[in-house]
Design a protein around this motif. Structure first.
Motif, PDB file in Angstrom:
ATOM      1  N   THR A  24      -8.682  -0.851  -0.498  1.00  0.00           N
ATOM      2  CA  THR A  24      -7.443  -1.028  -1.191  1.00  0.00           C
ATOM      3  C   THR A  24      -7.878  -0.900  -2.824  1.00  0.00           C
ATOM      4  O   THR A  24      -7.153  -0.487  -3.867  1.00  0.00           O
ATOM      5  CB  THR A  24      -6.424  -2.030  -1.119  1.00  0.00           C
ATOM      6  OG1 THR A  24      -7.325  -3.383  -1.294  1.00  0.00           O
ATOM      7  CG2 THR A  24      -5.882  -1.878   0.370  1.00  0.00           C
ATOM      8  N   TYR A  25      -9.187  -1.456  -3.085  1.00  0.00           N
ATOM      9  CA  TYR A  25      -9.611  -1.307  -4.472  1.00  0.00           C
ATOM     10  C   TYR A  25      -9.814   0.133  -4.985  1.00  0.00           C
ATOM     11  O   TYR A  25      -9.532   0.402  -6.047  1.00  0.00           O
ATOM     12  CB  TYR A  25     -11.139  -2.193  -4.603  1.00  0.00           C
ATOM     13  CG  TYR A  25     -10.660  -3.739  -4.416  1.00  0.00           C
ATOM     14  CD1 TYR A  25     -10.377  -4.527  -5.244  1.00  0.00           C
ATOM     15  CD2 TYR A  25     -10.922  -4.172  -3.107  1.00  0.00           C
ATOM     16  CE1 TYR A  25     -10.324  -6.092  -5.095  1.00  0.00           C
ATOM     17  CE2 TYR A  25     -10.887  -5.390  -2.800  1.00  0.00           C
ATOM     18  CZ  TYR A  25     -10.205  -6.426  -3.844  1.00  0.00           C
ATOM     19  OH  TYR A  25     -10.430  -7.822  -3.756  1.00  0.00           O
ATOM     20  N   ASN A  28      -6.039   1.778  -5.122  1.00  0.00           N
ATOM     21  CA  ASN A  28      -5.432   1.052  -6.608  1.00  0.00           C
ATOM     22  C   ASN A  28      -6.012   1.730  -7.829  1.00  0.00           C
ATOM     23  O   ASN A  28      -5.426   2.087  -8.784  1.00  0.00           O
ATOM     24  CB  ASN A  28      -5.621  -0.508  -6.678  1.00  0.00           C
ATOM     25  CG  ASN A  28      -4.430  -0.989  -5.961  1.00  0.00           C
ATOM     26  OD1 ASN A  28      -3.228  -0.632  -6.156  1.00  0.00           O
ATOM     27  ND2 ASN A  28      -4.944  -2.113  -5.125  1.00  0.00           N
ATOM     28  N   SER A  31      -4.916   5.187  -8.040  1.00  0.00           N
ATOM     29  CA  SER A  31      -3.520   5.571  -8.446  1.00  0.00           C
ATOM     30  C   SER A  31      -3.357   5.162  -9.763  1.00  0.00           C
ATOM     31  O   SER A  31      -2.401   5.539 -10.519  1.00  0.00           O
ATOM     32  CB  SER A  31      -2.762   4.644  -7.643  1.00  0.00           C
ATOM     33  OG  SER A  31      -2.805   4.908  -6.251  1.00  0.00           O
ATOM     34  N   VAL A  32      -4.092   4.092 -10.527  1.00  0.00           N
ATOM     35  CA  VAL A  32      -3.715   3.436 -11.768  1.00  0.00           C
ATOM     36  C   VAL A  32      -4.296   4.287 -12.873  1.00  0.00           C
ATOM     37  O   VAL A  32      -3.934   4.467 -13.903  1.00  0.00           O
ATOM     38  CB  VAL A  32      -4.466   2.269 -11.780  1.00  0.00           C
ATOM     39  CG1 VAL A  32      -5.985   2.394 -11.954  1.00  0.00           C
ATOM     40  CG2 VAL A  32      -3.549   1.154 -12.971  1.00  0.00           C
ATOM     41  N   PRO A  37       0.352   0.591 -14.176  1.00  0.00           N
ATOM     42  CA  PRO A  37       0.111  -0.554 -12.923  1.00  0.00           C
ATOM     43  C   PRO A  37       1.223  -1.509 -12.223  1.00  0.00           C
ATOM     44  O   PRO A  37       1.261  -1.435 -11.008  1.00  0.00           O
ATOM     45  CB  PRO A  37      -1.170  -1.559 -13.696  1.00  0.00           C
ATOM     46  CG  PRO A  37      -0.640  -1.591 -15.012  1.00  0.00           C
ATOM     47  CD  PRO A  37      -0.262   0.195 -15.168  1.00  0.00           C
ATOM     48  N   ALA A  41       2.673  -1.080  -8.345  1.00  0.00           N
ATOM     49  CA  ALA A  41       3.036  -2.317  -7.638  1.00  0.00           C
ATOM     50  C   ALA A  41       4.173  -2.320  -7.195  1.00  0.00           C
ATOM     51  O   ALA A  41       4.583  -2.651  -5.765  1.00  0.00           O
ATOM     52  CB  ALA A  41       2.292  -3.245  -8.124  1.00  0.00           C
ATOM     53  N   ARG A  44       5.064   0.548  -4.433  1.00  0.00           N
ATOM     54  CA  ARG A  44       4.106   0.047  -3.280  1.00  0.00           C
ATOM     55  C   ARG A  44       4.833  -1.069  -2.569  1.00  0.00           C
ATOM     56  O   ARG A  44       5.210  -0.803  -1.184  1.00  0.00           O
ATOM     57  CB  ARG A  44       2.740  -0.282  -3.724  1.00  0.00           C
ATOM     58  CG  ARG A  44       2.074  -1.108  -2.584  1.00  0.00           C
ATOM     59  CD  ARG A  44       0.534  -1.357  -2.854  1.00  0.00           C
ATOM     60  NE  ARG A  44      -0.080  -2.210  -1.851  1.00  0.00           N
ATOM     61  CZ  ARG A  44      -1.189  -2.884  -1.853  1.00  0.00           C
ATOM     62  NH1 ARG A  44      -1.774  -2.968  -3.223  1.00  0.00           N
ATOM     63  NH2 ARG A  44      -1.799  -3.523  -0.979  1.00  0.00           N
ATOM     64  N   ASN A  85      -1.700  -9.383  -7.361  1.00  0.00           N
ATOM     65  CA  ASN A  85      -2.136  -8.038  -7.239  1.00  0.00           C
ATOM     66  C   ASN A  85      -1.717  -7.297  -8.333  1.00  0.00           C
ATOM     67  O   ASN A  85      -2.343  -6.428  -8.973  1.00  0.00           O
ATOM     68  CB  ASN A  85      -1.338  -7.678  -5.970  1.00  0.00           C
ATOM     69  CG  ASN A  85      -1.644  -5.926  -5.862  1.00  0.00           C
ATOM     70  OD1 ASN A  85      -0.756  -5.316  -6.207  1.00  0.00           O
ATOM     71  ND2 ASN A  85      -2.501  -5.684  -5.078  1.00  0.00           N
ATOM     72  N   VAL A  89      -4.462  -5.030 -10.655  1.00  0.00           N
ATOM     73  CA  VAL A  89      -4.299  -3.476 -10.595  1.00  0.00           C
ATOM     74  C   VAL A  89      -4.506  -3.038 -12.123  1.00  0.00           C
ATOM     75  O   VAL A  89      -5.175  -2.016 -12.512  1.00  0.00           O
ATOM     76  CB  VAL A  89      -3.162  -2.985 -10.022  1.00  0.00           C
ATOM     77  CG1 VAL A  89      -2.827  -1.370 -10.487  1.00  0.00           C
ATOM     78  CG2 VAL A  89      -3.087  -3.307  -8.552  1.00  0.00           C
ATOM     79  N   SER A  97     -13.804  -0.341  -9.616  1.00  0.00           N
ATOM     80  CA  SER A  97     -13.312  -0.582  -8.604  1.00  0.00           C
ATOM     81  C   SER A  97     -14.185  -1.886  -7.727  1.00  0.00           C
ATOM     82  O   SER A  97     -13.717  -2.861  -7.327  1.00  0.00           O
ATOM     83  CB  SER A  97     -12.699   0.007  -7.665  1.00  0.00           C
ATOM     84  OG  SER A  97     -13.648   0.938  -6.895  1.00  0.00           O
ATOM     85  N   LEU A 226      -1.842   2.638   0.628  1.00  0.00           N
ATOM     86  CA  LEU A 226      -1.854   1.489   0.204  1.00  0.00           C
ATOM     87  C   LEU A 226      -0.435   0.901   0.819  1.00  0.00           C
ATOM     88  O   LEU A 226      -0.448  -0.213   1.191  1.00  0.00           O
ATOM     89  CB  LEU A 226      -1.525   1.665  -1.357  1.00  0.00           C
ATOM     90  CG  LEU A 226      -2.601   1.578  -2.293  1.00  0.00           C
ATOM     91  CD1 LEU A 226      -2.339   1.807  -3.706  1.00  0.00           C
ATOM     92  CD2 LEU A 226      -3.428   0.240  -2.175  1.00  0.00           C
TER      93      LEU A 226
END
Length: 308
Positions: A24-25, A28, A31-32, A37, A41, A44, A85, A89, A97, A226
Protein backbone atom coordinates in the motif's frame (compact mmCIF):
# COMPACT_ATOMS: atom_id res chain seq x y z
CA UNK A 1 -4.51 -25.20 22.40
CA UNK A 2 -5.99 -23.23 19.54
CA UNK A 3 -8.29 -24.86 17.05
CA UNK A 4 -6.59 -25.47 13.68
CA UNK A 5 -9.13 -23.20 11.93
CA UNK A 6 -8.24 -20.31 14.21
CA UNK A 7 -4.53 -20.89 13.63
CA UNK A 8 -5.10 -20.84 9.89
CA UNK A 9 -7.05 -17.59 10.09
CA UNK A 10 -4.30 -15.99 12.16
CA UNK A 11 -1.64 -17.07 9.67
CA UNK A 12 -3.69 -15.74 6.73
CA UNK A 13 -4.34 -12.49 8.61
CA UNK A 14 -0.61 -12.02 9.27
CA UNK A 15 0.14 -12.57 5.58
CA UNK A 16 -2.43 -9.88 4.87
CA UNK A 17 -0.97 -7.24 7.16
CA UNK A 18 2.61 -8.16 6.25
CA UNK A 19 2.46 -8.37 2.45
CA UNK A 20 -0.67 -6.50 1.37
CA UNK A 21 -0.03 -3.53 3.64
CA UNK A 22 3.56 -3.49 2.45
CA UNK A 23 2.31 -2.86 -1.08
CA UNK A 24 0.00 0.00 0.00
CA UNK A 25 2.96 2.36 0.42
CA UNK A 26 3.66 2.03 -3.29
CA UNK A 27 -0.03 2.32 -4.19
CA UNK A 28 -0.45 5.46 -2.05
CA UNK A 29 2.70 6.99 -3.53
CA UNK A 30 1.37 6.43 -7.06
CA UNK A 31 -2.06 7.87 -6.17
CA UNK A 32 -0.80 10.92 -4.27
CA UNK A 33 1.21 12.07 -7.31
CA UNK A 34 -2.14 12.99 -8.93
CA UNK A 35 -4.68 13.25 -6.11
CA UNK A 36 -4.78 15.44 -2.95
CA UNK A 37 -3.93 13.22 0.05
CA UNK A 38 -7.01 13.79 2.23
CA UNK A 39 -9.35 13.49 -0.75
CA UNK A 40 -7.55 10.28 -1.73
CA UNK A 41 -8.03 8.81 1.74
CA UNK A 42 -11.66 9.97 1.95
CA UNK A 43 -12.54 8.26 -1.35
CA UNK A 44 -10.65 5.10 -0.41
CA UNK A 45 -12.32 4.64 2.97
CA UNK A 46 -15.83 5.76 1.96
CA UNK A 47 -16.00 3.23 -0.88
CA UNK A 48 -14.40 0.54 1.29
CA UNK A 49 -16.90 1.12 4.13
CA UNK A 50 -19.87 0.88 1.75
CA UNK A 51 -18.55 -2.39 0.34
CA UNK A 52 -17.86 -3.74 3.83
CA UNK A 53 -21.37 -2.97 5.08
CA UNK A 54 -22.82 -4.52 1.91
CA UNK A 55 -20.82 -7.70 2.50
CA UNK A 56 -21.87 -7.71 6.17
CA UNK A 57 -25.54 -7.44 5.23
CA UNK A 58 -25.26 -10.24 2.68
CA UNK A 59 -23.64 -12.42 5.34
CA UNK A 60 -26.43 -11.35 7.73
CA UNK A 61 -24.10 -9.83 10.33
CA UNK A 62 -25.71 -7.46 12.81
CA UNK A 63 -24.85 -3.80 12.18
CA UNK A 64 -26.13 -2.66 15.58
CA UNK A 65 -23.76 -0.48 17.56
CA UNK A 66 -24.05 1.00 21.06
CA UNK A 67 -23.27 4.62 21.89
CA UNK A 68 -20.02 3.59 23.62
CA UNK A 69 -18.99 1.44 20.67
CA UNK A 70 -19.71 4.34 18.31
CA UNK A 71 -17.56 6.71 20.38
CA UNK A 72 -14.74 4.18 20.55
CA UNK A 73 -14.99 3.50 16.81
CA UNK A 74 -14.80 7.24 16.16
CA UNK A 75 -11.64 7.58 18.23
CA UNK A 76 -10.04 4.51 16.66
CA UNK A 77 -11.02 5.65 13.17
CA UNK A 78 -9.36 9.00 13.80
CA UNK A 79 -6.16 7.51 15.25
CA UNK A 80 -5.78 4.85 12.56
CA UNK A 81 -7.23 6.35 9.42
CA UNK A 82 -7.72 10.11 9.66
CA UNK A 83 -4.37 10.97 11.20
CA UNK A 84 -2.41 7.74 11.05
CA UNK A 85 -3.14 7.17 7.36
CA UNK A 86 -4.33 10.50 5.95
CA UNK A 87 -1.36 12.53 7.18
CA UNK A 88 1.01 9.68 6.33
CA UNK A 89 -0.14 9.76 2.70
CA UNK A 90 0.39 13.53 2.70
CA UNK A 91 3.97 13.01 3.93
CA UNK A 92 4.66 10.62 1.03
CA UNK A 93 4.62 13.67 -1.23
CA UNK A 94 8.04 14.53 0.17
CA UNK A 95 9.74 11.17 0.69
CA UNK A 96 10.09 7.84 -1.13
CA UNK A 97 7.51 5.16 -0.33
CA UNK A 98 10.17 2.65 0.78
CA UNK A 99 11.83 5.22 3.03
CA UNK A 100 8.48 6.11 4.60
CA UNK A 101 7.74 2.46 5.21
CA UNK A 102 11.09 1.96 6.89
CA UNK A 103 10.36 4.93 9.15
CA UNK A 104 7.08 3.23 10.06
CA UNK A 105 9.07 0.24 11.30
CA UNK A 106 9.59 2.11 14.57
CA UNK A 107 5.95 1.44 15.51
CA UNK A 108 6.68 -1.60 17.73
CA UNK A 109 9.04 0.59 19.75
CA UNK A 110 6.23 3.09 20.37
CA UNK A 111 3.79 0.28 21.20
CA UNK A 112 6.12 -1.22 23.79
CA UNK A 113 6.73 2.21 25.32
CA UNK A 114 3.02 3.01 25.46
CA UNK A 115 2.21 -0.37 27.02
CA UNK A 116 4.88 0.31 29.60
CA UNK A 117 3.43 3.76 30.39
CA UNK A 118 -0.29 2.88 30.20
CA UNK A 119 -0.41 -0.72 31.42
CA UNK A 120 2.81 -0.60 33.48
CA UNK A 121 3.81 -3.69 31.56
CA UNK A 122 7.39 -4.75 32.18
CA UNK A 123 9.53 -5.25 29.09
CA UNK A 124 11.07 -8.69 28.91
CA UNK A 125 14.74 -9.19 27.92
CA UNK A 126 13.95 -10.29 24.35
CA UNK A 127 11.68 -7.27 23.88
CA UNK A 128 14.49 -4.98 25.02
CA UNK A 129 16.90 -6.64 22.58
CA UNK A 130 14.33 -6.20 19.81
CA UNK A 131 13.96 -2.52 20.70
CA UNK A 132 17.75 -2.11 20.61
CA UNK A 133 17.94 -3.61 17.13
CA UNK A 134 15.09 -1.34 16.06
CA UNK A 135 16.90 1.77 17.26
CA UNK A 136 20.13 0.72 15.53
CA UNK A 137 18.26 0.02 12.30
CA UNK A 138 16.51 3.38 12.57
CA UNK A 139 19.84 5.18 12.96
CA UNK A 140 21.29 3.40 9.93
CA UNK A 141 18.29 4.52 7.93
CA UNK A 142 18.00 8.21 8.81
CA UNK A 143 21.75 8.84 8.83
CA UNK A 144 21.89 8.53 5.02
CA UNK A 145 22.58 12.01 3.68
CA UNK A 146 21.57 11.01 0.15
CA UNK A 147 18.01 10.30 1.34
CA UNK A 148 17.50 13.14 3.85
CA UNK A 149 18.15 15.96 1.40
CA UNK A 150 16.10 19.06 2.32
CA UNK A 151 13.67 20.72 4.73
CA UNK A 152 10.63 19.17 3.03
CA UNK A 153 12.11 15.72 3.59
CA UNK A 154 12.65 16.53 7.27
CA UNK A 155 9.05 17.76 7.55
CA UNK A 156 7.83 14.54 5.97
CA UNK A 157 9.90 12.48 8.41
CA UNK A 158 8.59 14.40 11.42
CA UNK A 159 4.96 14.08 10.35
CA UNK A 160 5.37 10.35 9.76
CA UNK A 161 6.66 9.92 13.31
CA UNK A 162 3.53 11.67 14.64
CA UNK A 163 1.43 9.31 12.50
CA UNK A 164 3.25 6.32 13.97
CA UNK A 165 2.50 7.55 17.48
CA UNK A 166 -1.18 7.94 16.57
CA UNK A 167 -1.35 4.44 15.07
CA UNK A 168 0.53 2.94 18.03
CA UNK A 169 -1.82 4.44 20.61
CA UNK A 170 -4.77 3.26 18.55
CA UNK A 171 -3.35 -0.29 18.56
CA UNK A 172 -3.01 -0.29 22.34
CA UNK A 173 -6.46 1.27 22.84
CA UNK A 174 -8.49 -0.92 20.48
CA UNK A 175 -7.08 -4.14 21.93
CA UNK A 176 -9.21 -3.53 25.04
CA UNK A 177 -11.88 -1.14 23.74
CA UNK A 178 -15.56 -1.94 23.46
CA UNK A 179 -16.12 -2.00 19.69
CA UNK A 180 -18.47 -4.14 17.55
CA UNK A 181 -17.56 -7.79 18.08
CA UNK A 182 -17.66 -8.66 14.40
CA UNK A 183 -14.33 -7.62 12.87
CA UNK A 184 -15.83 -6.79 9.47
CA UNK A 185 -18.52 -4.57 11.01
CA UNK A 186 -15.99 -2.90 13.32
CA UNK A 187 -13.77 -2.12 10.33
CA UNK A 188 -16.75 -0.73 8.41
CA UNK A 189 -17.69 1.73 11.15
CA UNK A 190 -14.10 2.89 11.61
CA UNK A 191 -13.69 3.53 7.88
CA UNK A 192 -17.11 5.10 7.44
CA UNK A 193 -16.54 7.57 10.28
CA UNK A 194 -12.99 8.31 9.13
CA UNK A 195 -14.12 8.97 5.55
CA UNK A 196 -16.59 11.64 6.76
CA UNK A 197 -13.92 13.38 8.85
CA UNK A 198 -11.40 13.18 5.98
CA UNK A 199 -13.92 14.60 3.49
CA UNK A 200 -14.68 17.55 5.79
CA UNK A 201 -10.95 18.18 6.34
CA UNK A 202 -10.28 17.97 2.61
CA UNK A 203 -13.00 20.49 1.75
CA UNK A 204 -11.93 22.78 4.60
CA UNK A 205 -8.37 22.86 3.27
CA UNK A 206 -9.55 23.56 -0.26
CA UNK A 207 -8.31 20.36 -1.88
CA UNK A 208 -9.42 19.89 -5.49
CA UNK A 209 -11.93 17.06 -5.92
CA UNK A 210 -12.14 15.16 -9.19
CA UNK A 211 -14.08 12.32 -10.78
CA UNK A 212 -12.44 8.87 -10.93
CA UNK A 213 -13.14 8.97 -14.68
CA UNK A 214 -10.54 11.72 -15.02
CA UNK A 215 -7.81 9.82 -13.19
CA UNK A 216 -5.07 8.03 -15.08
CA UNK A 217 -5.38 4.25 -15.48
CA UNK A 218 -2.41 3.83 -13.14
CA UNK A 219 -4.13 5.76 -10.35
CA UNK A 220 -7.49 4.03 -10.95
CA UNK A 221 -5.88 0.60 -10.57
CA UNK A 222 -3.93 1.73 -7.50
CA UNK A 223 -7.08 3.05 -5.82
CA UNK A 224 -8.95 -0.16 -6.67
CA UNK A 225 -6.22 -2.21 -5.00
CA UNK A 226 -6.10 0.13 -2.00
CA UNK A 227 -9.84 -0.19 -1.46
CA UNK A 228 -10.23 -3.95 -1.94
CA UNK A 229 -6.99 -5.43 -0.65
CA UNK A 230 -5.52 -2.65 1.49
CA UNK A 231 -8.70 -1.45 3.20
CA UNK A 232 -11.16 -4.32 3.26
CA UNK A 233 -8.75 -7.27 3.35
CA UNK A 234 -5.74 -6.12 5.35
CA UNK A 235 -7.46 -3.72 7.76
CA UNK A 236 -10.09 -6.32 8.67
CA UNK A 237 -7.24 -8.78 9.27
CA UNK A 238 -5.54 -6.16 11.46
CA UNK A 239 -8.63 -5.68 13.64
CA UNK A 240 -9.00 -9.47 13.91
CA UNK A 241 -5.40 -9.96 15.02
CA UNK A 242 -5.62 -7.24 17.67
CA UNK A 243 -8.25 -9.37 19.43
CA UNK A 244 -6.46 -12.70 18.92
CA UNK A 245 -2.74 -12.14 19.60
CA UNK A 246 -0.61 -9.69 21.58
CA UNK A 247 -0.51 -6.08 20.41
CA UNK A 248 3.29 -6.22 20.13
CA UNK A 249 3.09 -9.09 17.67
CA UNK A 250 0.56 -7.29 15.51
CA UNK A 251 2.84 -4.24 15.55
CA UNK A 252 5.65 -6.30 14.00
CA UNK A 253 3.91 -5.77 10.66
CA UNK A 254 5.64 -2.38 10.76
CA UNK A 255 8.94 -4.26 10.49
CA UNK A 256 7.97 -6.49 7.55
CA UNK A 257 5.93 -3.94 5.55
CA UNK A 258 9.02 -1.79 4.87
CA UNK A 259 10.87 -4.68 3.26
CA UNK A 260 7.99 -5.26 0.85
CA UNK A 261 7.58 -1.51 0.26
CA UNK A 262 11.28 -0.92 -0.27
CA UNK A 263 11.57 -3.65 -2.90
CA UNK A 264 8.40 -2.54 -4.72
CA UNK A 265 9.43 1.13 -4.62
CA UNK A 266 12.81 0.25 -6.08
CA UNK A 267 11.40 -2.06 -8.75
CA UNK A 268 8.35 -0.04 -9.84
CA UNK A 269 9.29 3.60 -9.14
CA UNK A 270 13.10 3.37 -9.34
CA UNK A 271 13.42 4.66 -5.77
CA UNK A 272 16.80 4.62 -4.08
CA UNK A 273 17.77 1.25 -2.62
CA UNK A 274 21.15 1.74 -1.00
CA UNK A 275 23.33 -0.84 0.66
CA UNK A 276 22.85 0.93 3.98
CA UNK A 277 19.05 0.72 3.60
CA UNK A 278 19.32 -3.02 3.00
CA UNK A 279 21.49 -3.40 6.11
CA UNK A 280 18.98 -1.32 8.10
CA UNK A 281 16.18 -3.59 6.89
CA UNK A 282 18.07 -6.71 8.01
CA UNK A 283 18.69 -5.20 11.43
CA UNK A 284 15.01 -4.27 11.80
CA UNK A 285 13.90 -7.78 10.84
CA UNK A 286 16.23 -9.14 13.49
CA UNK A 287 14.29 -7.00 15.94
CA UNK A 288 11.10 -8.72 14.73
CA UNK A 289 12.55 -12.08 15.65
CA UNK A 290 13.35 -11.06 19.21
CA UNK A 291 9.98 -9.40 19.81
CA UNK A 292 7.89 -12.23 18.33
CA UNK A 293 9.91 -15.07 19.87
CA UNK A 294 9.78 -13.86 23.46
CA UNK A 295 7.57 -15.74 25.92
CA UNK A 296 4.80 -14.06 27.87
CA UNK A 297 3.79 -14.67 31.45
CA UNK A 298 0.10 -15.42 30.92
CA UNK A 299 -2.46 -17.63 32.58
CA UNK A 300 -2.85 -20.96 30.82
CA UNK A 301 -6.24 -20.03 29.38
CA UNK A 302 -4.70 -16.97 27.67
CA UNK A 303 -1.63 -18.62 26.19
CA UNK A 304 -3.68 -19.83 23.22
CA UNK A 305 -4.06 -16.24 22.05
CA UNK A 306 -0.48 -16.18 20.83
CA UNK A 307 0.89 -17.86 17.75
CA UNK A 308 3.18 -20.74 18.87
Amino acid sequence: MQKPSTKSLIIIAFIGIYVIWGSTYLLNKISVTELPPLFLAAVRFSVASILIFTIAKVLKFSLKITKKQLLNSTLVGFLFLVYGNGVFVWALKYIDSGFGALLASTQPLFVLLLMRLIDHKKMQPKSLIGVAFGIIGMYLLVSQNELVTNEETLLGIFMIFTCIMSWSYGSVFVAKADVPKNYLVSTGYQMGIASIVLAIASLSLGEAWSSPLTWSTRVQLSMLALITFGSIGAFTAFNYLLKQVSTEKVATSAYVNPIVAMILGWYVLDETLSTQSIIAAVVLLTGVYFITSRKRDLPKEEISKDIP
